[in-house]
Scaffold this active site. Structure first.
Site, PDB file in Angstrom:
ATOM      1  N   CYS A   1      45.862 -14.447 -35.312  1.00 32.54           N
ATOM      2  CA  CYS A   1      46.749 -13.606 -36.109  1.00 32.54           C
ATOM      3  C   CYS A   1      47.287 -14.448 -37.257  1.00 32.54           C
ATOM      4  CB  CYS A   1      47.922 -13.121 -35.253  1.00 32.54           C
ATOM      5  SG  CYS A   1      47.406 -12.210 -33.803  1.00 32.54           S
TER       6      CYS A   1
ATOM      7  N   HIS B   1      46.018 -17.893 -30.250  1.00 31.55           N
ATOM      8  CA  HIS B   1      47.142 -17.115 -30.729  1.00 31.55           C
ATOM      9  C   HIS B   1      47.848 -17.912 -31.810  1.00 31.55           C
ATOM     10  CE1 HIS B   1      46.985 -13.888 -27.820  1.00 31.55           C
ATOM     11  NE2 HIS B   1      46.771 -14.770 -26.878  1.00 31.55           N
TER      12      HIS B   1
END
Lengths: 406, 441
Positions: free
Chosen positions: A206, A164
């Site tokens: 991301c 992440h």
């Protein structure tokens, strides 16, 4: 006669000239080919594959890393040259309905965990500090060899990170982050210590493109799964396992790599096209301005595979001349292992004495009529010995009756 | 479990010297063993043992290792691994040593999973592969199947292929019979190079409860909340008339602060004073508590050893990334000489199977056993790690709203601003308005 001899001379010189020119052409062609053979400049390959996410619902990050590990191993990089860091154990997670497996395709088509996976850093060992130590080589001397990145200035290194992330950072295990500045500085340290020839950095998180914005060292090529402000999405959930199995970008990279074999001539431009926006929903990005070669001349196997190259040298290298000396030294060391005095048992706790003393000294509440009073000391079979520091039987302290803590 | 299938497969691969009378074992020897035990509930327990005496490590690729496939082994109800390393004498005077490595893997297969409810089993059904050949480096490679109680006739069960020899011995205090398959014997691994041991039940075995061992133990944490707790160990002595002492070793991490004055040992409702207690207190972040005691277990009783503790608060960097999972407490180790029902004679350790030396016997009346209780998972008081973020948000909001508005009130001055007269267009519009008689802009 003079004319014919003169003519013959002319013909021979002409033939000679033609031969010379052809020969030089052929030689230059061979030189070109050998030049191509050596064009990449690396002699060995390394891979550092990092999954930074913990917990069961981040199954897909572990599957991403394992699928890249599988491709890299299949194309030839051995386990000794791969540093695999997995932050959590999905294969043996109690929530895994199929233990000892990690799947990347739904309907359990492909088990990327395999039979011979070697995880070097696992669970709590995957931290920012350990990752930076692996990259820069500042590792405590007790680290085993499989946990080190022993690259040199002719190594091509593939670094793959997933987890992440956000704008300028990547989260490690829910408790810390690594920033793009730290990563760029680590790569600069690697460059100054001559720890890589060329580096390929792939990140699937991301806003992954933010992680390569700050690189400033030469010979780095970077790929990311999404631009700043975009999220990288996951591919498909599996109803039997209950979580998403892979991320889209790595899924299509895996499909692309499955068609590569060690002899293929596919170049980096094909890798840049791997996941268009229609499939990936995010826009993959890449950065090649720090890289000296043209990406269309860079083979996929330069980073993902381990194609060994041979360097020809004209110098003479003298090997160790005297093997006889080495043998006698070895034997001498062997003989020194003979101990001066024979080994013996460590001191044992005299259970029998304690029990007997206890029984004779105290009036025991339970009279056990049939109990035998002959308890032998716990013995080990006669032809083995225990060292006092290593046998659990010798952990016992001496029976210091006066030290009872009650 | 469905369909109790007592299946004990002991596969013992023993690599030993060729000459039986050889007193000293060769320096490099690999012994492999698989022991398969059927449990009365229908499950199958399989124990692999590999013993090597090396001066360097060798790889095993054939033999019993072919059965060690992760996907089958993790489809089991229970598995346990052990590694033992110890120095052994290389000669009689013991002036030089070599190292012995013993690796053990025990698994219990669920009969329902393996046999689809039937009690029959086979190697292929359990491991999804069969034995093809012995390991070329092994000097002994054997499979033992526990057929205690059924070896006299073929009426209750049938083992295929029929064993060439059987082995009888006293293991764990009871007399047991094993069917032996020696993989190095060419008659066993025949031309098809495929040994698939199978056991079929001719008549259904009477379901009986498993024989309760004379010594077993259990450990658990009691109490509520995140401040205190109590560590309890239950030791069961199921022997009908013999009492025996056990040595209980506890290593408790420093963050569970033990109160040793609360140590109580109760047997049959009455206090039981240990014959010997050794306690080494913990030092924060340096070493754990070491508590060792010699307890006399009365016959046919359950002894409860309990000690209270307080949970410590760690420094915030010492918490793991998932602190709410808990912290592990390593198992207690219980060592005892358990009295056996059948007298066993001490044997030469080199010649006997490996699984026999798991429970060594020095005299005929008892055998040595070392038990490990279950590890415990204990929650420590965990701070809320999102609080720094919450505090920053809240404080900044309060400061911005309260102090900010107060500051504005204090420092903001108001002054009147003349409206602008307007440009040319406005003057023209005002002219037209005056002409019409409408008030100007």
């Amino acid at each position: 006669m003079v004319a014919s001899s003169f003519l013959r001379k002319c013909l021979t010189t002409l033939a000679g000239l033609l031969l010379l020119s052809f020969g030089s052409l052929a030689a230059s062609q061979i030189e070109d080919q050998t030049e191509q053979f050596f064009r990449s400049g690396h002699t060995n390959n390394w891979a550092v594959l990092v999954c930074t996410s913990r917990f069961w619902f981040n199954y897909r990050h572990v599957a991403n890393t394992l699928s890249v590990y599988r491709s890299v191993k299949r194309l030839g990089i051995p386990d000794s040259h791969i540093v695999l860091m997995l932050a959590d154990d999905m294969a043996c997670n109690p929530r895994n309905p199929k233990p000892a497996t990690v799947f990347s395709h739904k309907n359990m088509e492909l088990n990327v965990y395999g039979d011979d996976v070697e995880v070097d850093y696992r669970s709590y060992e995957v931290t920012v500090e350990n990752f930076l130590r692996v990259l820069t080589g500042r590792i405590p001397p007790s680290t085993p060899r499989s946990k080190r990145l022993l690259s040199d200035d002719r190594s091509n290194i593939l670094i793959y990170m997933t987890g992440h992330g956000g704008n300028g950072f990547l989260k490690f295990q829910d408790s810390e982050e690594i920033t793009n500045i730290e990563l760029a500085d680590a790569f600069e340290q690697m460059w100054q210590k001559r720890r890589y020839n060329e580096l390929l950095f792939i990140i699937d998180t991301c806003q992954g493109a933010s992680m390569y914005e700050r690189f400033y060292s030469p010979n780095i090529m970077a790929l990311a799964s999404s631009q700043v402000g975009e999220d990288s999405l996951s591919h498909q959930p599996d109803p039997a396992i209950g979580v998403h199995l892979m991320d889209r970008y790595t899924f299509y990279v895996l499909e692309f790599l499955e068609e590569i074999n060690p002899a293929s001539q596919t170049n980096m431009n094909d890798l840049f096209q791997v996941c268009p926006k229609s499939l990936c929903v995010s826009t993959p990005g890449h950065r090649t301005d720090l890289f000296q070669r043209d990406p269309k001349n860079v083979l996929i196997t330069d980073f993902f595979g381990s194609v060994r190259k041979v360097e020809i040298t004209t110098e003479t290298i003298r090997l160790q001349p005297d093997l006889g000396n080495m043998e006698s030294r070895y034997k001498k060391e062997w003989m020194d292992e003979e101990l001066m005095e024979p080994l013996k048992y460590a001191e044992q706790l005299p259970v029998a004495q304690i029990i007997h003393q206890d029984w004779s000294g105290h009036h025991r509440i339970f009279g056990i009529p049939g109990a035998s009073k002959h308890f032998s000391v716990i013995m080990i079979p006669s032809n083995t010995l225990t060292f006092s520091e290593q046998s659990p039987l010798s952990w016992r302290a001496r029976p210091q009756v006066e030290d009872h803590c009650r | 479990m469905a369909a109790a299938l007592p299946l004990v497969l002991f596969v013992l691969l023993l690599l030993g010297p060729v000459g039986r009378g050889h007193a000293e074992p060769p320096r490099d020897s690999l012994r492999e063993e698989l022991v398969i035990t059927p449990l009365p509930s229908g499950d199958v327990a399989a124990t692999f043992q590999f013993r090597t005496r090396w001066d360097s490590e060798l790889q095993r690729e054939e033999g019993l290792s072919v059965l060690l496939k992760a996907d089958r082994l993790f489809h089991t109800s229970y598995h346990s691994q052990a590694v033992h390393i110890r120095p052994v004498c290389r000669n009689a005077r013991c002036t030089s040593v070599s190292w012995e490595l013993r690796q053990t893997l025990s698994v219990v297969f669920d009969a329902f999973v393996t046999g689809q409810g039937k009690k029959d089993w086979s190697l292929f059904r359990m491991f999804s592969r069969t034995l093809t050949e012995p390991c070329p480096l092994a000097s002994e490679s054997r499979v033992y199947v526990d057929i205690t109680g059924y070896n006299q006739d073929n009426e209750t069960l049938e083992v295929t292929p029929p064993p060439t020899t059987t082995y009888q011995d006293v293991i764990l205090g009871a007399r047991k019979t094993y069917a032996v398959y020696d993989l190095l014997d060419t008659a066993v691994i025949n031309n098809s190079r495929n040994l698939n041991l199978q056991l079929k039940w001719k008549s259904p075995p009477e379901s009986e409860a498993p024989p309760v061992p004379f010594l077993h133990a259990q450990r658990y944490v009691s109490g509520y909340g995140l401040q205190n707790g109590k560590l309890n160990t239950l030791l069961y002595n199921t022997h009908p008339h013999r009492a025996f002492p056990v040595l209980l070793l506890d290593t408790v991490p420093w963050h569970l602060r033990l109160y040793v004055h609360t140590l109580t040992i109760t047997s049959k409702g009455k206090d039981n004073k240990p014959s010997y207690v050794h306690y080494q207190p913990a030092q924060d972040r340096l070493q754990p508590h070491l508590l060792e005691m010699l307890i006399q277990l009365p016959a046919n009783s359950a002894t409860k050893v309990s000690i209270q503790f307080e949970r410590a608060l760690l420094k915030w960097t010492e918490y793991t990334p998932d602190p709410n999972h808990g912290f592990y407490v390593s198992p207690s180790v219980i060592s005892a000489l358990v009295p056996s029902t059948v007298a066993a004679k001490p044997v030469d350790w080199e010649e006997s199977p490996l699984f026999k030396s798991l429970y060594p016997v020095s005299d005929s009346s008892s055998y040595f056993v070392r038990l490990y209780t279950e590890p415990l998972l204990v929650n420590l008081p965990t701070p809320d790690f999102s609080m720094p973020y919450n505090v920053i948000c809240l404080t900044c909001t309060v400061v911005a709203v309260c102090y900010g508005s107060f500051y504005n009130l204090l420092t903001r001055t108001f002054h009147i601003e003349e409206p602008s007269t307007g440009g040319l267009a406005k003057r023209l519009a005002n002219l037209i308005r005056r002409a019409r008689g409408v008030p100007p802009l």
